[in-house]
Design a protein around this motif. Structure first.
Motif, PDB file in Angstrom:
ATOM      1  N   LYS A 161       0.837  -1.192   0.000  1.00  0.00           N
ATOM      2  CA  LYS A 161       0.000   0.000   0.000  1.00  0.00           C
ATOM      3  C   LYS A 161       0.878   1.252   0.000  1.00  0.00           C
ATOM      4  O   LYS A 161       1.964   1.268   0.584  1.00  0.00           O
ATOM      5  CB  LYS A 161      -0.910   0.005   1.229  1.00  0.00           C
ATOM      6  CG  LYS A 161      -1.959  -1.096   1.240  1.00  0.00           C
ATOM      7  CD  LYS A 161      -2.790  -1.022   2.512  1.00  0.00           C
ATOM      8  CE  LYS A 161      -3.819  -2.136   2.554  1.00  0.00           C
ATOM      9  NZ  LYS A 161      -4.602  -2.114   3.827  1.00  0.00           N
ATOM     10  N   ARG A 162       0.391   2.281  -0.647  1.00  0.00           N
ATOM     11  CA  ARG A 162       1.139   3.535  -0.715  1.00  0.00           C
ATOM     12  C   ARG A 162       1.459   4.049   0.698  1.00  0.00           C
ATOM     13  O   ARG A 162       0.585   4.164   1.549  1.00  0.00           O
ATOM     14  CB  ARG A 162       0.345   4.590  -1.480  1.00  0.00           C
ATOM     15  CG  ARG A 162       1.075   5.930  -1.639  1.00  0.00           C
ATOM     16  CD  ARG A 162       0.201   6.922  -2.371  1.00  0.00           C
ATOM     17  NE  ARG A 162      -0.057   6.501  -3.736  1.00  0.00           N
ATOM     18  CZ  ARG A 162       0.760   6.747  -4.772  1.00  0.00           C
ATOM     19  NH1 ARG A 162       1.882   7.424  -4.557  1.00  0.00           N
ATOM     20  NH2 ARG A 162       0.445   6.342  -5.977  1.00  0.00           N
ATOM     21  N   GLY A 163       2.727   4.342   0.925  1.00  0.00           N
ATOM     22  CA  GLY A 163       3.148   4.882   2.209  1.00  0.00           C
ATOM     23  C   GLY A 163       3.329   3.853   3.305  1.00  0.00           C
ATOM     24  O   GLY A 163       3.709   4.202   4.427  1.00  0.00           O
ATOM     25  N   GLN A 164       3.065   2.568   2.989  1.00  0.00           N
ATOM     26  CA  GLN A 164       3.148   1.556   4.033  1.00  0.00           C
ATOM     27  C   GLN A 164       4.592   1.225   4.400  1.00  0.00           C
ATOM     28  O   GLN A 164       4.899   0.923   5.553  1.00  0.00           O
ATOM     29  CB  GLN A 164       2.422   0.273   3.600  1.00  0.00           C
ATOM     30  CG  GLN A 164       2.261  -0.749   4.718  1.00  0.00           C
ATOM     31  CD  GLN A 164       1.411  -1.938   4.282  1.00  0.00           C
ATOM     32  OE1 GLN A 164       1.279  -2.216   3.084  1.00  0.00           O
ATOM     33  NE2 GLN A 164       0.821  -2.638   5.243  1.00  0.00           N
ATOM     34  N   VAL A 165       5.494   1.274   3.406  1.00  0.00           N
ATOM     35  CA  VAL A 165       6.898   0.945   3.630  1.00  0.00           C
ATOM     36  C   VAL A 165       7.778   2.034   3.031  1.00  0.00           C
ATOM     37  O   VAL A 165       7.545   2.486   1.906  1.00  0.00           O
ATOM     38  CB  VAL A 165       7.276  -0.421   3.017  1.00  0.00           C
ATOM     39  CG1 VAL A 165       8.737  -0.753   3.319  1.00  0.00           C
ATOM     40  CG2 VAL A 165       6.370  -1.534   3.541  1.00  0.00           C
TER      41      VAL A 165
END
Length: 414
Positions: A161-165
């Motif tokens: 997901k966007r911004g998850q890692v």
């Protein structure tokens, strides 16, 4: 097929276990150490993508001189020169193209998530490689992650997901110690670091007083290397070797309580789970940490017996070659580099196979052997396949059968 240039020979030296090395142990500071095994002139890197045979043959070399500490059991390469290392995006360490390895990685991620309730937490990985394991932990547990590795390549990052890692293409250091996390993971990295006490102390300082922050490390297990005389698991990049006892003792001295020590992946990987010790009585050592009395005779056994193992393999491979049998290695990583260069092999091995497409048409450091994809087996069918890591034997058998190939399969240690 690309021709192979003559391999540069290495020199293996048997050293008595009573040879005193007047250097302090990087793990506990004790002196002297006892030397027991040396290999001269080995490639300083094993899994860099080397695009030409000439570059592979001329790649910088260093010496391996293993010595162990009778006080804590730590084994180190006292001849290690870190200036020879060059970790960068050319570093191709991933095993993520193997279904066998991916199944292990997923099982490990699920275990850690369930054991430590890693849901909605912040996870920090030291030495994240291409990011596969960190992405798994974040995806399966809905966690947030930040990974550090100079070999990270953004365009090869796993989909999350966007911004998850967030990934940082740099070494983890005190510069990043202000980044707080609930779970610290470090897989297959500590063995590349010689000042191990300094490194683990740095991690402990970064954790601070967060008594519930879990630390998990995974490294190669050294007892198996000594028992199985696995000279192919001794190479320049690995300057530090741990048994359960030496790893547990290091973490305790660095201010951790050791929750568990265990092995997995056909007993090749050693795992440690720890919590910061923030006062009070420290937890007592685990039974598996009591291994010093076993380690001392094992180093002597390795020193005395490895020369016979080297001669056995040289004779066996020479016989295959004289009988015009085509021999290939399966696995173009560090084990292959150590196997080829320690034995000084050249024409005895036709080529090396690897499932990682990023290794295709690259060359083995030190020996110059060509690495190709499994499909090339149809072009030059082998009579003998030496499996560098026996854990992949079933997977390799299936791939050979799918191509209607039935060579003699020889897993190392078999």
């Amino acid at each position: 097929m690309n021709p192979i240039s003559p391999a540069r020979a290495t020199t293996v030296t048997r050293l008595g276990t009573q040879e005193l090395i007047h250097q302090p142990c990087p793990a506990c500071g004790s002196s002297p150490l006892r030397g027991f095994y040396a290999v001269r002139g080995v490639p300083a890197h094993s899994v860099l993508r080397l695009e030409s045979r000439e570059e592979a043959l001329s790649y910088p070399r260093g010496d391996v001189h293993l010595a162990f500490c009778w006080q804590c059991g730590f084994i180190t390469n006292i001849a290690f020169d870190p200036s020879l290392n060059a970790y960068s995006q050319r570093y191709e360490e991933t095993q993520a193209f193997s279904p066998t390895f991916n199944a292990f990685n997923r099982r490990l991620a699920e275990y850690l998530i369930n054991r430590f309730d890693l849901h909605g937490k912040t996870i920090l990985e030291i030495g994240c490689g291409k990011g596969d394991f960190l992405a798994l932990l974040c995806e399966l547990g809905e966690n947030r992650g930040i990974g550090f590795d100079p070999a990270f390549i953004p365009e090869r990052a796993p989909t999350v997901k966007r911004g998850q890692v967030t990934y940082v293409a740099d070494f983890y250091s005190e510069h990043y110690s202000d980044i707080e996390a609930d779970f610290y993971v470090c897989k297959m990295t500590l063995e590349h670091i010689q000042p191990v006490a300094d490194f683990v102390n740095m991690v402990r300082k970064a954790v601070g007083e967060r008594h519930d922050a879990v630390v998990f490390f995974q490294i190669p297990e050294a007892t198996r290397i000594l028992q199985k005389l696995a000279f192919w698991d001794v190479y320049y990049e690995h300057c530090s070797y741990f048994t359960p006892g030496s790893l547990g003792r290091l973490f305790r001295r660095s201010g951790f309580n050791v929750l568990d020590l265990w092995v997995d992946f056909d007993d090749q990987y050693l795992m440690i789970e720890a919590l910061p010790w923030v006062g009070g009585a420290q937890m007592p050592p685990l039974p598996q940490e009591d291994d010093l009395s076993r380690l001392i005779p094992l180093t002597a056994y390795f020193s005395q017996t490895v020369p016979q193992v080297l001669q056995y393999w040289r004779n066996r491979l020479r016989e295959y070659y004289q009988n015009q049998q085509r021999v290939v290695l399966w696995g173009g990583g560090s084990k292959a580099v150590a196997f080829l260069t320690t034995l000084g092999l050249d024409k005895e091995i036709a080529y090396v196979v690897d499932v990682n497409p990023y290794k295709e048409n690259t060359f083995i450091a030190g020996s110059g052997h060509w690495i190709t994809a499994p499909e090339h087996l149809q072009v030059e069918p082998p009579d003998v396949v030496i499996v560098m890591n026996p854990v992949y034997t079933g997977e390799i058998e299936a791939m050979l059968a799918a191509q209607n190939l039935r060579p003699v399969l020889i897993p190392l240690n078999a």
